[in-house]
Design an enzyme around this catalytic site. Structure first.
Site, short mmCIF file in Angstrom:
data_model
loop_
_atom_site.label_atom_id
_atom_site.label_comp_id
_atom_site.label_asym_id
_atom_site.label_seq_id
_atom_site.Cartn_x
_atom_site.Cartn_y
_atom_site.Cartn_z
CE LYS A 137 -4.20 3.59 0.44
NZ LYS A 137 -2.79 3.85 0.86
CB SER A 146 -2.10 7.71 0.27
OG SER A 146 -1.61 6.41 0.56
CB SER A 162 0.32 6.01 3.05
OG SER A 162 0.58 7.10 2.21
N1 GLN Z 1 3.08 10.89 1.47
C1 GLN Z 1 4.06 10.07 0.82
C2 GLN Z 1 3.95 10.24 -0.66
O1 GLN Z 1 3.20 11.04 -1.06
C3 GLN Z 1 3.84 8.64 1.20
C4 GLN Z 1 2.71 8.02 0.50
C5 GLN Z 1 2.51 6.59 0.88
O2 GLN Z 1 3.05 6.11 1.88
N2 GLN Z 1 1.78 5.89 0.05
O3 GLN Z 1 4.59 9.60 -1.43
#
Ligand code: GLN
Length: 483
Positions: A76, A151, A175
């Site tokens: 990532k 994400s 995410s």
């Molecule tokens: N969707 C959540 C956010 O926008 C979690 C994001 C994540 O786990 N990095 O914060």
């Protein structure tokens, strides 16, 4: 060929049925041919991948057996990679080439993995759809009009389409698990502190945790073997004896107590998704598990508490990107204030700005007690709910997401986007390990099953998932266009 799993490739490489160079070529070709439909990679590192593959082949010829020797993976783009662009999905870091490797990258390299490239992601890991990336949205391989989740959507889409057998993700509020569910793959968020955060660009430091995303639970275990472990460069890294996360995969489930938190099956859960989860429960019962209903009475507070704590930490973490110390610098600033405001104004996208503003507000002198301190107290009672539940059961089970992968552009209002993580966030607030695995298909779209474990119980989670995957074939399915 591309349907083989990461563990399968490890065996074939060890048996010298294929060379790492051939394998690396196979996946690089797939990326070149198929990724234009998905946009799952920000950077492809073909040249260094082939060099790593050659080195791996030499080690294989010497009879070496490190856990990921010769296997292609992707990182990532939140993990710093020496000599390779590390953008975090943001214009702020678009030209940044890291001078060092994150611990996760370093460990995977040492285990012999071959890095094919860096995967697309929501900007600074903020999002649930991959639509906030500076590099454009990622598309879901099961239906390219839909989002892959976020994400870590680039990693999920790439593994789902078999452009790479395994990839890393990070999970601050869901995410790893939510995109794994949306793309029909297996993903694990380890216990907070299990995997080093050194060199992993910080979003919300008390919640962020890196983990594996792959086709099977066994693959995730193999990757975690390489990724996990104490790191003195991360002050929250936990020192524990090394563990083999694949050792307990074949344990049968007789007597295992699985809890179904009733709050995960209430209003807001798509009926069809519920049907898939009910069917998965039957499979696990058939393997000897005992099912109990449990309650996490404060779980409705997890999304609001998270959207105070995470922005607060992000506003602090992202203060360093000011065009002086780090990040994009605007052209021809008039004075220092102009330099700060324009550099940050140009470098960050809307969602990141929204979070910085919320975070700055909840940390401000007049509101700190009312919001930030309150959210920390809620966080504690959410963790207590889990502690109580784990007195009666070994593992918790429920859906990963309330609904199926949604269409690109469908969630314009930020709050409806935030609710995508309604079942995943609590595990981050409590610091618990949790995973998602494919458990069904509705209208041609994958559905994820979530398992949450007690602290440091990753091996048990992977074991339950592996047993489920022995009985079912959802994890083996590949979207037709990428088969
Ligand atoms: N969707 C959540 C956010 O926008 C979690 C994001 C994540 O786990 N990095 O914060």
């Amino acid at each position: 060929m591309s349907q083989e799993t990461l563990s399968g490739w490890v065996r074939k490489l060890q048996a010298r049925e294929i060379s790492s160079r051939e394998l690396t070529r196979l996946y690089l070709d797939r990326i070149e041919r198929l990724d234009p439909q998905l946009n799952s990679f920000i950077t492809v590192t073909a040249e260094s991948a082939l060099a790593q593959a050659e080195a791996a082949d030499a080690r294989l010829a010497n009879g070496e057996q490190t856990p990921l020797l010769g296997v292609p993976v992707a990182q990532k783009d939140i993990f710093c990679t020496e000599g390779v662009r590390t953008s975090c999905g943001s214009r702020m870091l678009d030209p940044f080439v890291s001078p060092y490797n994150a611990t996760v990258v370093e460990r995977m390299n040492a285990a012999g993995a071959v890095m094919l490239g860096k995967t697309n992601m929501d900007e600074f890991a903020m999002g649930s759809s991959n639509e906030t990336s500076f590099y454009g949205p990622v598309r879901n391989p099961w239906d390219t009009e839909r989002v892959p989740g976020g994400s870590s959507g680039g990693s999920a889409a790439a593994v789902g389409a078999r452009l790479v057998p395994g990839a890393t993700g990070t999970d601050t509020g869901g995410s790893i698990r939510q995109p794994a569910a949306f793309c029909g793959i297996t993903g694990l968020k380890p216990t907070y502190g299990r995997v080093s955060r050194y060199g992993m660009i910080a979003f919300a430091s008390s919640l962020d945790q890196g983990g594996p995303m792959a086709v099977t639970a066994e693959d995730c275990g193999l990757m975690l073997n390489a990724m996990a472990g104490f790191d003195e460069r991360d002050s929250t890294s936990v020192e524990r004896p090394a563990e083999d996360f694949t050792a307990g995969l074949n344990q049968d489930l007789t007597g295992l107590r699985i809890g179904l938190p009733k709050e995960f099956f209430g209003e807001g859960l798509d009926e069809k998704v519920r049907g898939v989860i009910d069917a998965a429960v039957e499979v696990l019962k058939g393997r000897g598990a005992e099912i109990r209903e449990v309650s996490l009475p404060n779980s409705h507070l997890s999304v609001p508490a998270y959207y105070v704590v995470a922005p607060a930490e992000c506003s602090s973490n992202l203060a360093r990107f000011d065009g002086v110390r780090y990040g994009h610098r605007c052209d021809n600033p008039e004075d220092l204030m102009d330099l700060y405001t324009r550099s940050r104004g140009e470098g960050f996208g809307d969602e990141v700005k929204r979070r910085i503003m919320v975070g700055t507000y909840v940390l401000s002198a007049g509101y700190y007690d009312a919001y930030y301190l309150k959210a920390q107290k809620v966080r504690r009672i959410i963790a207590d709910d889990f502690r109580n539940a784990f007195e009666d059961v070994d593992v918790l089970l429920g859906p990963t997401t309330p609904e199926l992968p949604f269409a690109l552009g469908a969630k314009a209002d930020p709050v409806s986007m935030y609710l995508s993580d309604i079942y995943t966030i609590a595990a981050n607030l409590a610091g618990l390990p949790a995973m998602s695995l494919p458990a069904g298909e509705i209208d041609g779209l994958p559905v994820g099953l979530q398992l949450i474990g007690n602290y440091f119980d990753e091996a048990r989670l992977l074991g339950v998932a592996h047993q489920y995957q022995q009985e079912t074939d959802w994890h083996t399915r590949v979207p037709a266009a990428f088969a």
